[in-house]
Design an enzyme around this catalytic site. Structure first.
Site, PDB file in Angstrom:
ATOM      1  N   ASP A 173      69.100-106.683 -76.645  1.00 27.19           N
ATOM      2  CA  ASP A 173      68.198-107.830 -76.483  1.00 27.19           C
ATOM      3  C   ASP A 173      68.647-108.675 -75.295  1.00 27.19           C
ATOM      4  O   ASP A 173      69.733-109.242 -75.320  1.00 27.19           O
ATOM      5  CB  ASP A 173      68.237-108.646 -77.788  1.00 27.19           C
TER       6      ASP A 173
ATOM      7  N   GLU B 118      56.366 -83.379 -78.907  1.00 30.30           N
ATOM      8  CA  GLU B 118      56.671 -83.477 -80.330  1.00 30.30           C
ATOM      9  C   GLU B 118      55.721 -82.553 -81.073  1.00 30.30           C
ATOM     10  O   GLU B 118      54.513 -82.796 -81.109  1.00 30.30           O
ATOM     11  CB  GLU B 118      56.484 -84.914 -80.829  1.00 30.30           C
TER      12      GLU B 118
ATOM     13  N   ASN C 196      66.783-111.326 -73.954  1.00 30.68           N
ATOM     14  CA  ASN C 196      66.315-112.718 -73.927  1.00 30.68           C
ATOM     15  C   ASN C 196      66.552-113.472 -75.237  1.00 30.68           C
ATOM     16  O   ASN C 196      66.100-114.600 -75.394  1.00 30.68           O
ATOM     17  CB  ASN C 196      64.827-112.784 -73.532  1.00 30.68           C
TER      18      ASN C 196
ATOM     19  N   ASP D  39      64.776-105.306 -75.433  1.00 31.17           N
ATOM     20  CA  ASP D  39      63.853-105.334 -74.292  1.00 31.17           C
ATOM     21  C   ASP D  39      64.462-104.600 -73.099  1.00 31.17           C
ATOM     22  O   ASP D  39      65.607-104.128 -73.153  1.00 31.17           O
ATOM     23  CB  ASP D  39      63.496-106.779 -73.940  1.00 31.17           C
TER      24      ASP D  39
ATOM     25  N   ASP E  22      53.786 -87.448 -77.688  1.00 35.38           N
ATOM     26  CA  ASP E  22      53.642 -87.698 -79.120  1.00 35.38           C
ATOM     27  C   ASP E  22      52.651 -86.726 -79.771  1.00 35.38           C
ATOM     28  O   ASP E  22      51.562 -86.495 -79.228  1.00 35.38           O
ATOM     29  CB  ASP E  22      53.130 -89.143 -79.281  1.00 35.38           C
TER      30      ASP E  22
ATOM     31  N   ASP F 261      65.408-113.048 -78.312  1.00 42.26           N
ATOM     32  CA  ASP F 261      64.321-113.281 -79.284  1.00 42.26           C
ATOM     33  C   ASP F 261      64.433-112.373 -80.505  1.00 42.26           C
ATOM     34  O   ASP F 261      63.550-112.356 -81.358  1.00 42.26           O
ATOM     35  CB  ASP F 261      62.946-113.130 -78.609  1.00 42.26           C
TER      36      ASP F 261
HETATM   37  C1  NOJ Z   1      55.192 -89.581 -83.995  1.00 49.30           C
HETATM   38  C2  NOJ Z   1      56.057 -90.749 -83.644  1.00 49.30           C
HETATM   39  O1  NOJ Z   1      57.379 -90.299 -83.450  1.00 49.30           O
HETATM   40  C3  NOJ Z   1      55.923 -91.736 -84.787  1.00 49.30           C
HETATM   41  O2  NOJ Z   1      56.860 -92.782 -84.707  1.00 49.30           O
HETATM   42  C4  NOJ Z   1      54.501 -92.246 -84.809  1.00 49.30           C
HETATM   43  O3  NOJ Z   1      54.318 -93.061 -85.935  1.00 49.30           O
HETATM   44  C5  NOJ Z   1      53.495 -91.098 -84.862  1.00 49.30           C
HETATM   45  N1  NOJ Z   1      53.822 -90.004 -83.996  1.00 49.30           N
HETATM   46  C6  NOJ Z   1      52.122 -91.584 -84.495  1.00 49.30           C
HETATM   47  O4  NOJ Z   1      52.063 -91.869 -83.125  1.00 49.30           O
END
Ligand code: NOJ
Length: 515
Positions: free
Chosen positions: A23, A259, A25, A31, A204, A27
């Protein structure tokens, strides 16, 4: 050894969950400024590349995996200028940086979706997946969303009377990749970042982008499970070939790591194509949930080689990430770090690209999150606890209390405490990373499984005349091995530099120099 091996095959990646890393800043939320100030620590540790979980503007319904603007930085994390500065500083230190690309869905607050849902005739209506209810009013298919648990992957929009599809939260509507305008828009996003000098993307749930637009119902045994895990559609491969071409058209070996969360598992290999789809893919969640059992790991290593070999695919290895309990918690390690230490040796010596998840090098367990502080709709807060930097509370998180509680023993597990202790798990990760970087056989050499006693996983890594055996005793008892050589590194620090005695303590791993 091939000296031309691309960097992403030689590299060790380090996943940063920006909210929880550092972190700048005060908060209470991590970041970019905080991360930038810690780059020298990562160089000291010895990783090669950073993967940043999403840092884009987002309403944070899924903590950034619900993106409302793909080409900017959330003010919580900083600004585009700060990201540029971070990337420049990382590059100056020899660290690559990849960003998280979320192509399957946007936030429901993204201007594309706001326009799409405005009316049935909106110009962006067909950027998302809208369908009429069935005659009885029910959703177009029986698909189940990933979260909240046991909810439908379709939400009815009262105003326009149609359902929209979302594999995750209702706040994460799925894009329709069969629409060329969507493909073009997402490719524009990729160009935006590639031109800014980003080294690639972690993509993703990329196995979800292609869809069967007849929406066949899921059948047993998948009909009561989230649709995402069984989702498969041939058109995804066509999209991936186009994305690969785009990424490869940039100089500097940019890359994609996807992924893939697939059942049946072996399907994950298909996303490497014939070397023309993803550069790397994660085999999730199967790999992460491999139990601490030598026979199971042996099977896993053999399977990966069998599935990827014919495609020339390069494996990835992951023990923890931001979606699953940390491996120190999951592997039910004892009071000591022994098992997590042995697992580190395994992760960093197998043939393939390892991905560390920030904090595993500190031996962090999951935080115990009291009900009042639970924030994630997917129940994943425990593995997202803030990294403890300093011994004294608040452990380097000045100002406001961090957004999640710390994992157990934050003082003893802090970076400060462990950097000063040559016997710490942090010091072991650092020694392993240095050994791997200095040893072509371990970094990119050939791999061969070796016979071993029950409870022991044994494999050889070799490059020319250089040969190393790696022995991992997952059993509860001492094991014997007749492998001869000198111990280069041991997970408990014992016997290093001496001839291997042939005895392996429980939950211990050794790297033995043979040739
Ligand atoms: C896989 C990501 O690693 C996860 O964190 C996310 O919730 C889902 N895909 C949806 O984007």
């Amino acid at each position: 050894m091939n000296p031309d091996t691309p960097w992403w095959q030689r590299a060790v990646f380090y996943q940063i969950y920006p909210r929880s890393f550092a972190d700048g800043n005060g908060d209470g939320v991590g970041d970019l400024a905080g991360l930038r100030a810690r780059l020298d620590h990562l160089v000291w540790l010895g990783v090669d590349a950073l993967w940043l979980s999403p840092i884009y503007p987002s309403p944070m319904a899924d903590f950034g995996y619900d993106v409302s603007d793909y080409c900017d930085v959330h003010p919580l994390f900083g600004s585009l200028a700060e990201l540029d500065a971070l990337v420049a500083d990382a590059h100056a230190r020899g660290l690559r940086v990849i960003l998280d690309l979320v192509p399957n869905h946007t936030s429901d607050q993204h201007p594309w979706f706001v326009e799409s849902r405005a009316s049935r005739t909106s110009a962006k209506r067909d950027w998302y997946v809208w369908r009429d209810p069935k005659p009885d009013g029910s959703p177009p298919s029986n698909w189940i969303a990933a979260f909240p648990p046991n909810t439908r992957a379709w939400t009815l929009d009262a105003k326009t009377g149609q359902y929209y599809l979302h594999f995750f939260l209702p706040q994460q509507p799925d894009l329709d990749w069969s629409n060329p305008e969507v493909v073009e828009a997402m490719q524009g996003v990729m160009r935006f970042w590639l031109e800014r000098g980003i080294d690639g993307f972690r993509v993703d749930v990329v196995h979800c982008i292609g869809k069967d637009l007849t929406f066949p119902d899921d059948v047993e045994p998948f009909s009561r499970l989230p649709h995402v895990i069984s989702h498969y559609h041939e058109s995804t491969h066509r999209h991936l070939r186009a994305l690969r071409k785009l990424v490869d058209s940039y100089a500097g070996e940019r890359m994609l790591v996807g992924e893939i969360a697939q059942t049946p598992e072996e399907r994950f290999a298909r996303y490497y194509g014939q070397g023309d789809e993803l550069h790397l893919a994660f085999d999730l969640p199967h790999q992460i949930y491999t139990p601490w059992d030598a026979a199971k790991w042996r099977e896993r290593v053999a399977n990966l080689e069998a599935w990827l070999g014919p495609r020339g695919g390069w494996p990835t290895w992951v023990l923890s990430n931001h979606d699953t309990p940390r491996h120190r918690t999951r592997l039910r390690a004892s009071e000591t770090d022994a098992r997590a230490r042995a697992a580190a040796v395994l992760l960093l010596t197998l043939r393939g690209t390892p991905f560390l998840y920030a904090g595993e090098e500190l031996g962090l367990e999951d935080a115990v999150v009291p009900p009042a502080r639970v924030v994630d709709p997917g129940g994943r807060d425990g593995c997202r606890a803030p990294v403890p930097w300093e011994r004294a509370a608040p452990h380097g998180w000045r100002g406001a209390e961090p957004w999640l509680p710390f994992a157990p023993e934050p003082a003893a597990r802090s970076v400060e405490a462990q950097r000063g202790d040559a016997g710490s798990i942090l010091a072991l990760y650092r020694r392993l990373l240095a050994l791997r970087r200095a040893t072509p056989a371990l970094q990119r050499g050939a791999q061969r499984l070796l016979d071993a006693a029950e409870g022991v996983l044994a494999f050889e890594r070799s490059d020319g005349a250089e040969r190393y055996a790696v022995l991992v005793n997952t059993g509860a008892a001492e094991a014997q091995s007749d492998i001869a050589g000198r111990v280069t590194l041991s997970s408990d620090g014992r016997g290093e530099g001496a001839a291997f005695s042939g005895r392996l303590a429980p939950d211990t791993a050794l790297v033995v120099r043979r040739g």
